[in-house]
Design an enzyme around this catalytic site. Sequence first.
Site, PDB file in Angstrom:
ATOM      1  N   SER A 181     -10.154  -0.316   6.845  1.00 38.65           N
ATOM      2  CA  SER A 181      -9.554  -0.194   5.508  1.00 38.65           C
ATOM      3  C   SER A 181      -8.870  -1.432   4.948  1.00 38.65           C
ATOM      4  CB  SER A 181      -8.563   0.962   5.484  1.00 38.65           C
ATOM      5  OG  SER A 181      -9.271   2.151   5.288  1.00 38.65           O
ATOM      6  N   LYS A 191       0.849  -1.201   0.000  1.00 40.60           N
ATOM      7  CA  LYS A 191       0.000   0.000   0.000  1.00 40.60           C
ATOM      8  C   LYS A 191       0.878   1.243   0.000  1.00 40.60           C
ATOM      9  CE  LYS A 191      -3.971   2.026   2.472  1.00 40.60           C
ATOM     10  NZ  LYS A 191      -4.895   1.901   3.609  1.00 40.60           N
ATOM     11  N   SER A 223      -9.824   2.092   2.642  1.00 42.26           N
ATOM     12  CA  SER A 223      -8.895   2.782   1.767  1.00 42.26           C
ATOM     13  C   SER A 223      -7.892   1.866   1.067  1.00 42.26           C
ATOM     14  CB  SER A 223      -8.124   3.837   2.565  1.00 42.26           C
ATOM     15  OG  SER A 223      -7.346   3.219   3.569  1.00 42.26           O
TER      16      SER A 223
HETATM   17  N1  GLN Z   1     -13.248   4.507   5.936  1.00 41.56           N
HETATM   18  C1  GLN Z   1     -12.672   4.891   7.188  1.00 41.56           C
HETATM   19  C2  GLN Z   1     -12.201   6.322   7.090  1.00 41.56           C
HETATM   20  O1  GLN Z   1     -12.402   6.913   6.094  1.00 41.56           O
HETATM   21  C3  GLN Z   1     -11.554   3.971   7.531  1.00 41.56           C
HETATM   22  C4  GLN Z   1     -10.282   4.292   6.852  1.00 41.56           C
HETATM   23  C5  GLN Z   1      -9.162   3.411   7.266  1.00 41.56           C
HETATM   24  O2  GLN Z   1      -9.340   2.379   7.911  1.00 41.56           O
HETATM   25  N2  GLN Z   1      -7.964   3.847   6.927  1.00 41.56           N
HETATM   26  O3  GLN Z   1     -11.628   6.862   7.989  1.00 41.56           O
END
Ligand code: GLN
Length: 454
Positions: free
Chosen positions: A158, A58, A134
């Site tokens: 995410s 990532k 994400s």
């Molecule tokens: N969707 C969540 C957010 O926007 C989780 C993101 C994540 O786990 N990095 O914060």
Amino acid sequence: ITVTELVEESYKRIDEVDDQVQAFLTLNKEAAIAKAAELDNVRGSDESKLFGLPIGVKDNIVTKGLRTTAGSQILSNFEDPLYDATVVNKLNDAKSVTIGKLNMDEFAMGSSNENSSYSAARNPWNTDYVPGGSSGGSAAAVAAGEVPYSLGSDTGGSIRQPAAYCGVVGLKPTYGRVSRFGLIAFASSLDQIGPVTRNVEDNAFLLETIAGHDKMDSTSANVEVPKYTEALTGDVKGMKIAVPKEYLAEGVAAEVKEAVQSALKEYEKLGATWEEVSLPHSKYALSTYYLLSSSEASANLARFDGVRYGKRAEDAETMLDMFMRSRAEGFGDEVKRRIMLGTFALSSGYYEAYYKKAQQVRTLIKNDFEKVFQDYDVIIGPTTPTPAFKVGDKVDDPMTMYANDILTIPVNLAGVPGISIPCGFSSAGLPIGLQIIGNHFEEGTVYRAAHAFE
Ligand code: GLN
């Protein structure tokens, strides 16, 4: 098969599908092929199970000499990082080959990959749909067969949410299980790096490789890393499963509920038992998370000012103008929204009402989990309320986008481990994810449960 052939196969697949899937932001082709040739020369002298295996990373995980953008324009020129994240060091020690950097929502803020400032990755099952986020690139790359393994990060879901949407296996480890050194911070008290793979065994092996104490990360736990692969016995006889009623409540799609219920039947057949329980503070998790994570993000992202880190705006007149323009040009809308929310919540006079309150509620949420784990081995429910949604469907509505993570966020707040494994398909032919949650440092139990069902 040689390592070179394997690595070339990975790039061939990327050539074939990545125009559509858009899982990769940066490829490491030249260096990867050179490394493959080197590994072919020493083959046989190394027993590492990851030897020569292609991996995607990532893009918020720092890789020496390989561009690292965190999905943001503000880091578009971070071409040549000077060090590797600890997890990348560990992968290199295990002789795996980094194929490239994976697409993500900017600074890991998002649930669909549509907040990537480069391009939105797509769901390989149907490219009209989002891959989740994400770590959308991490899940899509594995699902599309571009790489067999990848690393993602999970602050509020995410890893697990995109794994569910793309029909792959993704684990968020216990907070502190994996070093965060070299992970570009979003919300430091919640962030964890974890493995995304095609099956549970690969996942357990990858976690075994990346986990462990690191003196470079003071929040990494000094707890021995078990051989997770040895937990994969297939035996769940007598295992006690808790099913939170809040996780199968209104808002969870009927086909998701059905898939989870038939998974529970499967567990019964395997000799496990399940009972309904309650995690009564779940309903506060979303607001607690957005307060805490945005507050921490506003502090973590202060360093991107065009001087210490980040691309500098051109032609600024004064220093303040330069800071403001660098940040205005470099950050996308969602990142700005979080910085504003976080700065507000931490402002003097509001701290007690918001940040402190949210910390107190976080403790209540953590206690809910602790109580359940006194009597049960794992908690099982859906990973997400619905299967993947269509590209563009939620992009203008942050609140519905946030609601995607309603079942994954409590796990981050409690700091416990959680995995998503595939448990069926929706009528539209999209994967559905089953979430299995364990007590602190009980990844082995989570893997055992996941493997038995798989
Ligand atoms: N969707 C969540 C957010 O926007 C989780 C993101 C994540 O786990 N990095 O914060």
